[in-house]
Design a protein around this motif. Structure first.
Motif, PDB file in Angstrom:
ATOM      1  N   ASN A 148      12.404 -11.323  -7.604  1.00  0.00           N
ATOM      2  CA  ASN A 148      11.824 -11.495  -6.272  1.00  0.00           C
ATOM      3  C   ASN A 148      11.681 -10.166  -5.552  1.00  0.00           C
ATOM      4  O   ASN A 148      10.669  -9.892  -4.906  1.00  0.00           O
ATOM      5  CB  ASN A 148      12.691 -12.444  -5.441  1.00  0.00           C
ATOM      6  N   VAL A 149      12.718  -9.333  -5.664  1.00  0.00           N
ATOM      7  CA  VAL A 149      12.686  -8.004  -5.036  1.00  0.00           C
ATOM      8  C   VAL A 149      11.580  -7.154  -5.654  1.00  0.00           C
ATOM      9  O   VAL A 149      10.778  -6.527  -4.934  1.00  0.00           O
ATOM     10  CB  VAL A 149      14.042  -7.294  -5.197  1.00  0.00           C
ATOM     11  N   GLU A 150      11.536  -7.122  -6.965  1.00  0.00           N
ATOM     12  CA  GLU A 150      10.523  -6.319  -7.661  1.00  0.00           C
ATOM     13  C   GLU A 150       9.117  -6.703  -7.223  1.00  0.00           C
ATOM     14  O   GLU A 150       8.277  -5.845  -6.939  1.00  0.00           O
ATOM     15  CB  GLU A 150      10.669  -6.497  -9.179  1.00  0.00           C
ATOM     16  N   LYS A 151       8.860  -8.014  -7.186  1.00  0.00           N
ATOM     17  CA  LYS A 151       7.516  -8.479  -6.846  1.00  0.00           C
ATOM     18  C   LYS A 151       7.181  -8.215  -5.386  1.00  0.00           C
ATOM     19  O   LYS A 151       6.046  -7.820  -5.056  1.00  0.00           O
ATOM     20  CB  LYS A 151       7.405  -9.983  -7.130  1.00  0.00           C
ATOM     21  N   ALA A 152       8.149  -8.410  -4.502  1.00  0.00           N
ATOM     22  CA  ALA A 152       7.904  -8.190  -3.076  1.00  0.00           C
ATOM     23  C   ALA A 152       7.527  -6.734  -2.801  1.00  0.00           C
ATOM     24  O   ALA A 152       6.566  -6.451  -2.068  1.00  0.00           O
ATOM     25  CB  ALA A 152       9.130  -8.589  -2.263  1.00  0.00           C
ATOM     26  N   ILE A 153       8.274  -5.816  -3.387  1.00  0.00           N
ATOM     27  CA  ILE A 153       7.995  -4.393  -3.168  1.00  0.00           C
ATOM     28  C   ILE A 153       6.691  -3.992  -3.848  1.00  0.00           C
ATOM     29  O   ILE A 153       5.907  -3.195  -3.315  1.00  0.00           O
ATOM     30  CB  ILE A 153       9.182  -3.537  -3.660  1.00  0.00           C
ATOM     31  N   GLU A 154       6.442  -4.573  -5.012  1.00  0.00           N
ATOM     32  CA  GLU A 154       5.177  -4.305  -5.712  1.00  0.00           C
ATOM     33  C   GLU A 154       3.981  -4.722  -4.861  1.00  0.00           C
ATOM     34  O   GLU A 154       2.983  -3.987  -4.745  1.00  0.00           O
ATOM     35  CB  GLU A 154       5.153  -5.068  -7.039  1.00  0.00           C
ATOM     36  N   LEU A 155       4.074  -5.891  -4.237  1.00  0.00           N
ATOM     37  CA  LEU A 155       2.962  -6.400  -3.430  1.00  0.00           C
ATOM     38  C   LEU A 155       2.773  -5.610  -2.132  1.00  0.00           C
ATOM     39  O   LEU A 155       1.668  -5.581  -1.571  1.00  0.00           O
ATOM     40  CB  LEU A 155       3.177  -7.880  -3.113  1.00  0.00           C
ATOM     41  N   LEU A 156       3.821  -4.951  -1.659  1.00  0.00           N
ATOM     42  CA  LEU A 156       3.666  -4.067  -0.500  1.00  0.00           C
ATOM     43  C   LEU A 156       2.893  -2.809  -0.867  1.00  0.00           C
ATOM     44  O   LEU A 156       2.276  -2.168  -0.007  1.00  0.00           O
ATOM     45  CB  LEU A 156       5.030  -3.667   0.057  1.00  0.00           C
ATOM     46  N   GLY A 157       2.948  -2.451  -2.146  1.00  0.00           N
ATOM     47  CA  GLY A 157       2.282  -1.232  -2.588  1.00  0.00           C
ATOM     48  C   GLY A 157       3.083  -0.446  -3.600  1.00  0.00           C
ATOM     49  O   GLY A 157       2.640   0.601  -4.081  1.00  0.00           O
ATOM     50  N   GLY A 158       4.304  -0.923  -3.899  1.00  0.00           N
ATOM     51  CA  GLY A 158       5.139  -0.251  -4.885  1.00  0.00           C
ATOM     52  C   GLY A 158       6.208   0.619  -4.249  1.00  0.00           C
ATOM     53  O   GLY A 158       6.044   1.107  -3.128  1.00  0.00           O
ATOM     54  N   ILE A 159       7.301   0.818  -4.971  1.00  0.00           N
ATOM     55  CA  ILE A 159       8.425   1.592  -4.449  1.00  0.00           C
ATOM     56  C   ILE A 159       8.034   3.032  -4.164  1.00  0.00           C
ATOM     57  O   ILE A 159       8.620   3.710  -3.311  1.00  0.00           O
ATOM     58  CB  ILE A 159       9.624   1.546  -5.435  1.00  0.00           C
ATOM     59  N   GLU A 160       6.993   3.514  -4.875  1.00  0.00           N
ATOM     60  CA  GLU A 160       6.546   4.896  -4.676  1.00  0.00           C
ATOM     61  C   GLU A 160       6.003   5.137  -3.266  1.00  0.00           C
ATOM     62  O   GLU A 160       5.890   6.291  -2.834  1.00  0.00           O
ATOM     63  CB  GLU A 160       5.456   5.243  -5.711  1.00  0.00           C
ATOM     64  N   LYS A 161       5.676   4.075  -2.565  1.00  0.00           N
ATOM     65  CA  LYS A 161       5.262   4.205  -1.170  1.00  0.00           C
ATOM     66  C   LYS A 161       6.412   4.701  -0.293  1.00  0.00           C
ATOM     67  O   LYS A 161       6.197   5.318   0.760  1.00  0.00           O
ATOM     68  CB  LYS A 161       4.792   2.845  -0.631  1.00  0.00           C
ATOM     69  N   PHE A 162       7.638   4.415  -0.736  1.00  0.00           N
ATOM     70  CA  PHE A 162       8.812   4.669   0.096  1.00  0.00           C
ATOM     71  C   PHE A 162       9.724   5.777  -0.450  1.00  0.00           C
ATOM     72  O   PHE A 162      10.414   6.439   0.317  1.00  0.00           O
ATOM     73  CB  PHE A 162       9.627   3.379   0.228  1.00  0.00           C
ATOM     74  N   VAL A 163       9.729   5.936  -1.751  1.00  0.00           N
ATOM     75  CA  VAL A 163      10.638   6.891  -2.391  1.00  0.00           C
ATOM     76  C   VAL A 163       9.832   7.897  -3.200  1.00  0.00           C
ATOM     77  O   VAL A 163       9.008   7.508  -4.038  1.00  0.00           O
ATOM     78  CB  VAL A 163      11.642   6.167  -3.316  1.00  0.00           C
TER      79      VAL A 163
END
Length: 332
Positions: A80-95
């Motif tokens: 759920n976490v992986e998909k939620a962050i992916e749909l926001l644009g990916g963890i690379e958006k934040f880190v």
């Protein structure tokens, strides 16, 4: 409190020793030992004598996400976490590569994951793993528990899960704090904030959704009390304004609300499995107000009944209108 119990126990031992025939040297050892313990446990004195300096609010990154908020429901909290962050644009958006990241879970109570008083360990571990995949230099994880630190870290399951993914999990250093400074009048002015919560490159707030006896619900804004040193009980006085100010100061880059197992009453500590329901949902957003408002929807609770959300609405702090927000919901 645990520290008060330990101090009383030490005093009882001291009283017993004094009734015995002891040498002056033995007496001085006892006296000095007691003083050292008192200083180590007293957060007010730690702040008074700690090396500290002033700090202005963290500068929140300007992050263009695919959606204002994503909510993913499924039986695997990590997925759920992986998909939620992916749909926001990916963890690379934040880190970014080389970043020092703080992942701040709710890790305050000596409870098992099933009792839902703390953030789900798998949610935390997945975020840590994603941060390292994005190139993070170090991922820190800490909280300032209400129960005994060691028992909370161990029994919550968070320490083990996060360390297995490479996180640095540690007890907050009350000697290493910064005094919060605001560009406006705030009751949180000069409040001691753990330095690592201020100087990190990326701050990811990871609260658990649960009932709270004072504020109705514990959400992302309430979870930020866990980076505050000092006498935190005073924050409960006029808590709504203080929590909004604190959120404005920390400026989390990403908020991930764990609504996997939810404590519906007798919060914030809970204890009975009868009070826990499974919502199996993870909420992700760059807007703490919007994330908290959506969490209220999950609980069928009016956001205006939560004091700090009412304060945020009145101050136009973040978005609170779900209908006018770009919200992506998905079941996997």
């Amino acid at each position: 409190m645990e520290s008060e119990y330990k101090m009383n126990k030490l005093l009882y031992k001291l009283e017993a020793y004094l009734k015995m025939s002891v040498s002056r040297r033995e007496f001085m050892k006892i006296l000095i030992g007691g003083l050292v313990y008192f200083l180590s446990e007293n957060q007010f004195l730690k702040f008074a004598f700690a090396k500290n300096s002033d700090a202005m609010p963290r500068v929140k990154k300007s992050i263009d996400c695919a959606h204002d908020l994503v909510a993913v429901k499924g039986l695997n909290s990590g997925k759920n976490v992986e998909k939620a962050i992916e749909l926001l644009g990916g963890i690379e958006k934040f880190v970014k590569k080389g970043d020092v990241v703080l992942v701040k879970p709710n890790m305050a109570w000596d409870r098992s994951p099933e009792q839902a008083a703390n953030t789900d360990p798998q949610v935390v571990a997945t975020i840590v793993e994603l941060c390292y995949k994005a190139g993070a230099k170090r991922v820190n994880v800490f909280d300032i528990p209400c129960n005994d630190d060691r028992r909370v870290y161990e029994n919550s399951g968070i320490q083990k899960a996060a360390e297995e993914k490479g996180a640095k999990v540690y007890f907050a250093d009350h000697w290493n704090v910064l005094k919060a400074k605001f560009p406006y009048k705030s009751a949180m002015e000069d409040w001691p904030i753990v330095r690592d919560a201020v100087v990190c490159d990326t701050f990811i707030n990871v609260p658990v959704l649960k009932h709270h006896g004072l504020t109705g619900l514990t959400l992302s804004m309430k979870n930020l009390m866990g980076v505050c040193s000092g006498t935190r009980g005073l924050i409960h006085i006029d808590i709504a304004k203080k929590l909004v100010d604190l959120t404005d100061f920390i400026n989390p880059d990403l908020t991930v609300i764990d609504a996997t197992r939810v404590l519906t009453k007798n919060g914030p500590s809970g204890g009975s499995l009868k009070d826990v329901i499974n919502l199996d949902t993870v909420i992700a957003s760059t807007d703490p107000t919007l994330a908290d408002t959506y969490a209220c929807k999950l609980m069928k609770k009016d956001p205006m009944s939560v004091p700090y959300l009412k304060e945020a609405f009145e101050r136009k702090f973040g978005k609170s209108n779900l209908e006018k927000s770009d919200i992506k919901e998905l079941t996997i």
